[in-house]
Write a protein that holds these residues in place. Structure first.
Motif, PDB file in Angstrom:
ATOM      1  N   THR A 118      -8.057  -2.904   6.285  1.00  0.00           N
ATOM      2  CA  THR A 118      -9.306  -3.432   6.824  1.00  0.00           C
ATOM      3  C   THR A 118     -10.153  -4.124   5.772  1.00  0.00           C
ATOM      4  OG1 THR A 118     -10.481  -1.351   6.458  1.00  0.00           O
ATOM      5  CG2 THR A 118      -9.397  -1.651   8.601  1.00  0.00           C
ATOM      6  N   ALA A 119      -9.671  -4.217   4.550  1.00  0.00           N
ATOM      7  CA  ALA A 119     -10.448  -4.846   3.482  1.00  0.00           C
ATOM      8  C   ALA A 119     -10.712  -6.312   3.804  1.00  0.00           C
ATOM      9  CB  ALA A 119      -9.687  -4.733   2.164  1.00  0.00           C
ATOM     10  N   SER A 120     -11.816  -6.821   3.305  1.00  0.00           N
ATOM     11  CA  SER A 120     -12.207  -8.193   3.617  1.00  0.00           C
ATOM     12  C   SER A 120     -11.618  -9.215   2.652  1.00  0.00           C
ATOM     13  CB  SER A 120     -13.731  -8.302   3.607  1.00  0.00           C
ATOM     14  OG  SER A 120     -14.217  -8.015   2.316  1.00  0.00           O
ATOM     15  N   PHE A 121     -10.718  -8.803   1.785  1.00  0.00           N
ATOM     16  CA  PHE A 121     -10.071  -9.742   0.881  1.00  0.00           C
ATOM     17  C   PHE A 121      -8.570  -9.715   1.080  1.00  0.00           C
ATOM     18  CE2 PHE A 121     -11.225  -5.870  -1.479  1.00  0.00           C
ATOM     19  CZ  PHE A 121      -9.980  -5.365  -1.737  1.00  0.00           C
ATOM     20  N   ARG A 122      -7.919 -10.685   0.506  1.00  0.00           N
ATOM     21  CA  ARG A 122      -6.469 -10.802   0.675  1.00  0.00           C
ATOM     22  C   ARG A 122      -5.753  -9.846  -0.270  1.00  0.00           C
ATOM     23  NH1 ARG A 122      -4.240 -16.284   0.144  1.00  0.00           N
ATOM     24  NH2 ARG A 122      -2.481 -15.058   0.816  1.00  0.00           N
ATOM     25  N   TRP A 123      -4.808  -9.093   0.255  1.00  0.00           N
ATOM     26  CA  TRP A 123      -4.058  -8.131  -0.538  1.00  0.00           C
ATOM     27  C   TRP A 123      -2.895  -8.726  -1.332  1.00  0.00           C
ATOM     28  CZ3 TRP A 123      -5.366  -3.625  -2.242  1.00  0.00           C
ATOM     29  CH2 TRP A 123      -6.328  -2.890  -1.572  1.00  0.00           C
ATOM     30  N   PRO A 124      -2.172  -9.729  -0.859  1.00  0.00           N
ATOM     31  CA  PRO A 124      -0.990 -10.183  -1.600  1.00  0.00           C
ATOM     32  C   PRO A 124      -1.210 -10.489  -3.079  1.00  0.00           C
ATOM     33  CG  PRO A 124      -0.909 -11.093   0.590  1.00  0.00           C
ATOM     34  CD  PRO A 124      -2.246 -10.404   0.455  1.00  0.00           C
ATOM     35  N   PRO A 125      -2.271 -11.200  -3.482  1.00  0.00           N
ATOM     36  CA  PRO A 125      -2.433 -11.428  -4.927  1.00  0.00           C
ATOM     37  C   PRO A 125      -2.662 -10.130  -5.703  1.00  0.00           C
ATOM     38  CG  PRO A 125      -3.867 -12.907  -3.678  1.00  0.00           C
ATOM     39  CD  PRO A 125      -3.262 -11.945  -2.708  1.00  0.00           C
ATOM     40  N   ARG A 126      -3.361  -9.193  -5.096  1.00  0.00           N
ATOM     41  CA  ARG A 126      -3.621  -7.920  -5.773  1.00  0.00           C
ATOM     42  C   ARG A 126      -2.351  -7.077  -5.867  1.00  0.00           C
ATOM     43  NH1 ARG A 126      -7.915  -9.943  -3.489  1.00  0.00           N
ATOM     44  NH2 ARG A 126      -9.966  -9.642  -4.406  1.00  0.00           N
ATOM     45  N   ARG A 127      -1.545  -7.111  -4.816  1.00  0.00           N
ATOM     46  CA  ARG A 127      -0.269  -6.377  -4.847  1.00  0.00           C
ATOM     47  C   ARG A 127       0.649  -6.941  -5.926  1.00  0.00           C
ATOM     48  NH1 ARG A 127       0.324  -7.178   1.260  1.00  0.00           N
ATOM     49  NH2 ARG A 127      -0.983  -5.539   2.096  1.00  0.00           N
ATOM     50  N   LEU A 128       0.752  -8.263  -5.962  1.00  0.00           N
ATOM     51  CA  LEU A 128       1.602  -8.902  -6.975  1.00  0.00           C
ATOM     52  C   LEU A 128       1.107  -8.579  -8.378  1.00  0.00           C
ATOM     53  CD1 LEU A 128       3.938 -10.772  -7.706  1.00  0.00           C
ATOM     54  CD2 LEU A 128       2.357 -12.696  -7.515  1.00  0.00           C
ATOM     55  N   THR A 129      -0.187  -8.656  -8.575  1.00  0.00           N
ATOM     56  CA  THR A 129      -0.759  -8.346  -9.888  1.00  0.00           C
ATOM     57  C   THR A 129      -0.467  -6.901 -10.278  1.00  0.00           C
ATOM     58  OG1 THR A 129      -2.513  -9.960  -9.557  1.00  0.00           O
ATOM     59  CG2 THR A 129      -2.899  -8.274 -11.221  1.00  0.00           C
ATOM     60  N   HIS A 130      -0.652  -5.977  -9.352  1.00  0.00           N
ATOM     61  CA  HIS A 130      -0.389  -4.559  -9.631  1.00  0.00           C
ATOM     62  C   HIS A 130       1.070  -4.358 -10.057  1.00  0.00           C
ATOM     63  CE1 HIS A 130      -0.902  -0.120  -8.179  1.00  0.00           C
ATOM     64  NE2 HIS A 130      -0.306  -0.196  -9.336  1.00  0.00           N
ATOM     65  N   LEU A 131       1.980  -4.945  -9.314  1.00  0.00           N
ATOM     66  CA  LEU A 131       3.402  -4.801  -9.625  1.00  0.00           C
ATOM     67  C   LEU A 131       3.739  -5.407 -10.984  1.00  0.00           C
ATOM     68  CD1 LEU A 131       5.759  -3.511  -8.118  1.00  0.00           C
ATOM     69  CD2 LEU A 131       6.298  -5.734  -7.177  1.00  0.00           C
ATOM     70  N   LEU A 132       3.222  -6.594 -11.257  1.00  0.00           N
ATOM     71  CA  LEU A 132       3.512  -7.255 -12.525  1.00  0.00           C
ATOM     72  C   LEU A 132       2.890  -6.522 -13.715  1.00  0.00           C
ATOM     73  CD1 LEU A 132       3.231 -11.018 -11.533  1.00  0.00           C
ATOM     74  CD2 LEU A 132       5.303  -9.636 -11.824  1.00  0.00           C
ATOM     75  N   VAL A 133       1.712  -5.947 -13.509  1.00  0.00           N
ATOM     76  CA  VAL A 133       1.087  -5.175 -14.592  1.00  0.00           C
ATOM     77  C   VAL A 133       1.931  -3.952 -14.937  1.00  0.00           C
ATOM     78  CG1 VAL A 133      -0.917  -3.722 -15.154  1.00  0.00           C
ATOM     79  CG2 VAL A 133      -1.250  -6.025 -14.268  1.00  0.00           C
ATOM     80  N   ILE A 134       2.512  -3.329 -13.932  1.00  0.00           N
ATOM     81  CA  ILE A 134       3.419  -2.198 -14.206  1.00  0.00           C
ATOM     82  C   ILE A 134       4.546  -2.652 -15.132  1.00  0.00           C
ATOM     83  CG2 ILE A 134       5.166  -0.669 -13.188  1.00  0.00           C
ATOM     84  CD1 ILE A 134       3.378  -0.497 -10.702  1.00  0.00           C
TER      85      ILE A 134
END
Length: 187
Positions: free
Chosen positions: A65-81
């Motif tokens: 339900t967040a008001s922002f787009r998740w795909p860039p944040r998901r990709l960033t999280h995965l790449l930071v790992i």
């Protein structure tokens, strides 16, 4: 910046960072002279896997339900790992003068990261550790006598110049990051 702090807390990023540091930095230093590709594969698999547990929050409905787009944040999280696990492993290589090639670490981090993304997408974030850890452990047990299939099945253990291992790791990376970035963690 408030959402960043909330995101970090909901994904247990401080605990994941501590676990990655423990796996990728402390284990190589403790093993010292007995360090080998087998230990490097399992250590790197564990470093990526422990951070993969945080690929979903406690409430997926709230996340959606967040008001922002998740795909860039998901990709960033995965790449930071991947960057943190690979960077810590590279730093440990330099500190302890361990005989693992940096291109080998890059290939394995990419493939294991893809497996983490696939596991989170298929089974849920809490099970993001299953595929990278399972494949790393399996690769450590596959005998080299299987011939050409060794570089495909046991790609994390293959030499740094193996084209088949690079292809498998690359395909896993692309599939896993794309799946997790677009779909997120399974409910």
């Amino acid at each position: 910046m408030r959402w960043t702090a909330l995101y970090a807390r909901s994904r247990h990023l401080t605990v994941a960072l501590a676990a990655v540091l423990l796996c990728a930095a402390v284990l190589p230093l403790l093993l010292g002279d007995s360090w080998s590709t087998v230990f490097a594969t399992v250590t790197l698999g564990a470093a990526v896997a422990v951070a993969g547990v945080g690929l979903s929050g406690q409430d997926l409905d709230l996340d959606r339900t967040a008001s922002f787009r998740w795909p860039p944040r998901r990709l960033t999280h995965l790449l930071v790992i991947g960057v943190v696990a690979g960077g810590v492993m590279l730093a440990a290589q330099g500190l302890a003068d361990l005989p693992i090639d940096s291109s080998w670490i890059l290939r394995d981090v990419a493939g294991l990261l893809g497996l983490t993304g696939l596991a989170a997408t298929l089974f849920g974030g809490q099970f993001g550790w299953t595929l990278p850890m399972g494949w790393a452990m399996t690769a450590a047990l596959v005998p080299k006598a299987v011939g050409q299939a060794y570089d495909v099945v046991a790609w994390p253990m293959a030499t740094a110049d193996s084209a088949q291992a690079w292809w498998v790791a690359g395909l896993l990376f692309v599939a896993g990051t794309a799946a997790y970035t677009m779909a997120g963690a399974h409910r």
